[in-house]
Enzyme design. Sequence first.
Site, mmCIF file in Angstrom:
data_model
loop_
_atom_site.group_PDB
_atom_site.id
_atom_site.type_symbol
_atom_site.label_atom_id
_atom_site.label_comp_id
_atom_site.label_asym_id
_atom_site.label_seq_id
_atom_site.Cartn_x
_atom_site.Cartn_y
_atom_site.Cartn_z
ATOM 1 N N ASN A 110 60.912 7.131 65.422
ATOM 2 C CA ASN A 110 61.486 6.511 64.219
ATOM 3 C C ASN A 110 61.876 7.519 63.154
ATOM 4 O OD1 ASN A 110 58.783 7.013 63.736
ATOM 5 N ND2 ASN A 110 58.550 5.275 62.370
ATOM 6 N N GLU A 152 47.749 13.733 56.763
ATOM 7 C CA GLU A 152 48.772 14.766 56.907
ATOM 8 C C GLU A 152 49.332 15.029 55.513
ATOM 9 O OE1 GLU A 152 50.913 12.728 60.407
ATOM 10 O OE2 GLU A 152 50.740 14.842 60.997
ATOM 11 N N GLU A 206 48.079 8.966 63.267
ATOM 12 C CA GLU A 206 48.875 8.202 62.302
ATOM 13 C C GLU A 206 49.448 7.036 63.094
ATOM 14 O OE1 GLU A 206 49.046 8.814 59.202
ATOM 15 O OE2 GLU A 206 48.738 10.972 58.934
ATOM 16 N N PRO A 231 47.919 0.988 69.954
ATOM 17 C CA PRO A 231 47.394 1.013 71.330
ATOM 18 C C PRO A 231 47.469 2.405 71.966
ATOM 19 C CG PRO A 231 48.855 -0.869 71.010
ATOM 20 C CD PRO A 231 48.948 -0.044 69.769
ATOM 21 N N CYS A 277 56.571 3.230 59.692
ATOM 22 C CA CYS A 277 55.161 2.818 59.722
ATOM 23 C C CYS A 277 54.744 2.218 58.383
ATOM 24 C CB CYS A 277 54.274 3.983 60.125
ATOM 25 S SG CYS A 277 54.646 5.485 59.243
HETATM 26 P P1 NAP Z 1 54.245 4.828 71.211
HETATM 27 O O1 NAP Z 1 54.501 4.161 72.483
HETATM 28 O O2 NAP Z 1 52.879 4.966 70.719
HETATM 29 O O3 NAP Z 1 54.983 6.251 71.318
HETATM 30 C C1 NAP Z 1 54.777 7.312 70.425
HETATM 31 C C2 NAP Z 1 54.754 8.615 71.210
HETATM 32 O O4 NAP Z 1 53.663 8.602 72.124
HETATM 33 C C3 NAP Z 1 56.000 8.877 72.056
HETATM 34 O O5 NAP Z 1 56.249 10.256 72.077
HETATM 35 C C4 NAP Z 1 55.553 8.398 73.418
HETATM 36 O O6 NAP Z 1 56.296 8.943 74.485
HETATM 37 C C5 NAP Z 1 54.131 8.863 73.439
HETATM 38 N N1 NAP Z 1 53.274 8.150 74.378
HETATM 39 C C6 NAP Z 1 53.448 6.919 74.930
HETATM 40 N N2 NAP Z 1 52.422 6.615 75.743
HETATM 41 C C7 NAP Z 1 51.571 7.674 75.718
HETATM 42 C C8 NAP Z 1 50.324 7.958 76.347
HETATM 43 N N3 NAP Z 1 49.749 7.097 77.187
HETATM 44 N N4 NAP Z 1 49.727 9.143 76.082
HETATM 45 C C9 NAP Z 1 50.287 10.026 75.223
HETATM 46 N N5 NAP Z 1 51.471 9.819 74.618
HETATM 47 C C10 NAP Z 1 52.105 8.648 74.837
HETATM 48 O O7 NAP Z 1 55.017 4.177 70.013
HETATM 49 P P2 NAP Z 1 56.249 3.207 70.074
HETATM 50 O O8 NAP Z 1 55.717 1.880 70.433
HETATM 51 O O9 NAP Z 1 57.347 3.786 70.837
HETATM 52 O O10 NAP Z 1 56.619 3.322 68.509
HETATM 53 C C11 NAP Z 1 56.435 2.371 67.508
HETATM 54 C C12 NAP Z 1 55.052 2.423 66.906
HETATM 55 O O11 NAP Z 1 54.767 3.669 66.302
HETATM 56 C C13 NAP Z 1 54.871 1.417 65.801
HETATM 57 O O12 NAP Z 1 53.720 0.663 66.057
HETATM 58 C C14 NAP Z 1 54.701 2.228 64.527
HETATM 59 O O13 NAP Z 1 53.939 1.709 63.503
HETATM 60 C C15 NAP Z 1 54.132 3.468 65.042
HETATM 61 N N6 NAP Z 1 54.451 4.547 64.123
HETATM 62 C C16 NAP Z 1 53.497 4.946 63.234
HETATM 63 C C17 NAP Z 1 53.751 5.960 62.332
HETATM 64 C C18 NAP Z 1 52.729 6.433 61.361
HETATM 65 O O14 NAP Z 1 52.905 7.489 60.751
HETATM 66 N N7 NAP Z 1 51.645 5.740 61.139
HETATM 67 C C19 NAP Z 1 54.994 6.574 62.356
HETATM 68 C C20 NAP Z 1 55.931 6.140 63.258
HETATM 69 C C21 NAP Z 1 55.634 5.129 64.147
HETATM 70 P P3 NAP Z 1 57.531 8.129 75.159
HETATM 71 O O15 NAP Z 1 58.563 8.034 74.100
HETATM 72 O O16 NAP Z 1 57.917 8.998 76.274
HETATM 73 O O17 NAP Z 1 56.967 6.793 75.550
#
Ligand code: NAP
Length: 470
Positions: free
Chosen positions: A144, A451, A242, A223, A276
């Site tokens: 994002n 951070e 985060e 998750p 987020c």
């Molecule tokens: P995600 O699945 O958690 O992906 C985030 C990162 O983790 C990506 O680089 C992803 O790689 C990697 N990843 C996925 N599965 C993994 C695993 N089993 N082990 C290690 N790394 C893994 O997140 P998303 O669902 O795409 O993104 C949306 C979510 O991110 C939302 O819930 C949002 O709130 C959260 N977010 C939080 C913040 C914050 O600062 N708090 C900032 C941005 C987003 P791939 O792309 O290859 O799957």
Amino acid sequence: MLINGERIAAIDGRTFAVTDPATGEMVASLPLGSLEEVRSAVDAAESVQPGWARVSPRDRGHVLGSAARLVRERVPELARVLTLEQGKPLREAIDEVRGAANVLDYYAGLGSAFRDEFHRLSPGLDAQVLHEPIGVCAAVIPWNMPALLFAWKAAPALLCGNSIVVKPASTAPLTPLALAEILHEAGLPRGLLNIVTGSGETVGEALVSEPRVRKVSFTGSTPTGRRVMALAAAHIKRVTLELGGSDPMIVCEDADLERAVAGAVAGRYYNSGQVCTAVKRLFVHEAVADEFTRRLVAAVKGLTLGNGLDPKTRMGPLNSATGLEKIAALVHETRETDTGTVIAGGNGPTRTGNFYEPTVVANVAEDSRLLTEEVFGPVLPLVRFHDLDEAIVRANRSPYGLGASVWTRSPSYMREASRRLEAGIIWVNLHLKVPPEVPFGGRKQSGIGRENGVQALEAWSETKTVLNRL
Ligand code: NAP
Ligand code: MG
């Protein structure tokens, strides 16, 4: 993939496509990494880290400062790449790239201030508190805000004398790769910053599990954060998480409604709601709710949905088809179960690409998933409240605790809300702004650690205490 300063292909030659979320067209084909590449990235990071640890923080900071200048010179091209892979309007991409340069600059400046401490505890006893590098670290970043979050992790990690291996999101790896190349151009020794592209399940998990990686900084969903924490537990690795958020925005009866409406629109629809700390639950005092809603709906209907590269666009597509399906399903469920009234938007996909209209839902039921889960897209649930105490209690009724805002002219409301809202960051008459100078992070299931700010330097260092008897 970028290992030892070189772009490399996957050992088995496999690739994956990065597509433009506005058109579905392929933007780039990148190497699909595997365990082999994670191992070589960690090898590279491990071999050069001790040398970097001997460089003074000031000189490490110089590299970050030079990189910031190069990033600023290249804002137009970097922002275009960011829009192509991520979907956001070009003006937001420009904002984000400039934000990444600001982060690099901020940590460059801290280079001269980053010092070990000396304490004379008594005439016969001295102490030193040393901030030592952790060693090889890993960063897993989402799609994002790929440029900003890359900088949030890489800049303090490198300043503290660590080496780092980054796993970017599969749908937005190009901007982090470009920024990593700029850091090398700015003089970063090869091997200190490596990027392994590929899936989270393979590359992400291998990196987090790699015994030589001493710290993991993860930004993404709750998750996945839970999974990362469990994997890191095997070696008691340091973790910074985060995670998701479901930020409340509370509009009191004495709020400046014009500013509050503008704040809600920016807070929810910036980056198509994929932030987020986006405004995910809007609480409006019943005395001003009708007027506020009327103005909000008018503003939301005026947002032009389109390709981020088009200068008229105010909101771009969602980053992925999966994200779009989740949003569409939530709005569908709201209509089917009659747990809210869609008063703006509510349609999508509206054309080719991952487009969903900016949407407002009123009369939202307390147990609606729009309020109990994190909604990562352009849907804003609106709830009325009777007094501030009730709003705060309901706002805190969430597993998340990332950000929260209160909109009021009353100093006592400001104090009350800032004290009682359970969040890592509280905004008063603004939302979403996250300057690099102050700590950022979440409570409850929004994460662990902070951070930004000088606080990040602690998170990227090991503290060693040395006591000397004189
Ligand atoms: P995600 O699945 O958690 O992906 C985030 C990162 O983790 C990506 O680089 C992803 O790689 C990697 N990843 C996925 N599965 C993994 C695993 N089993 N082990 C290690 N790394 C893994 O997140 P998303 O669902 O795409 O993104 C949306 C979510 O991110 C939302 O819930 C949002 O709130 C959260 N977010 C939080 C913040 C914050 O600062 N708090 C900032 C941005 C987003 P791939 O792309 O290859 O799957
Ligand atoms: Mg995912």
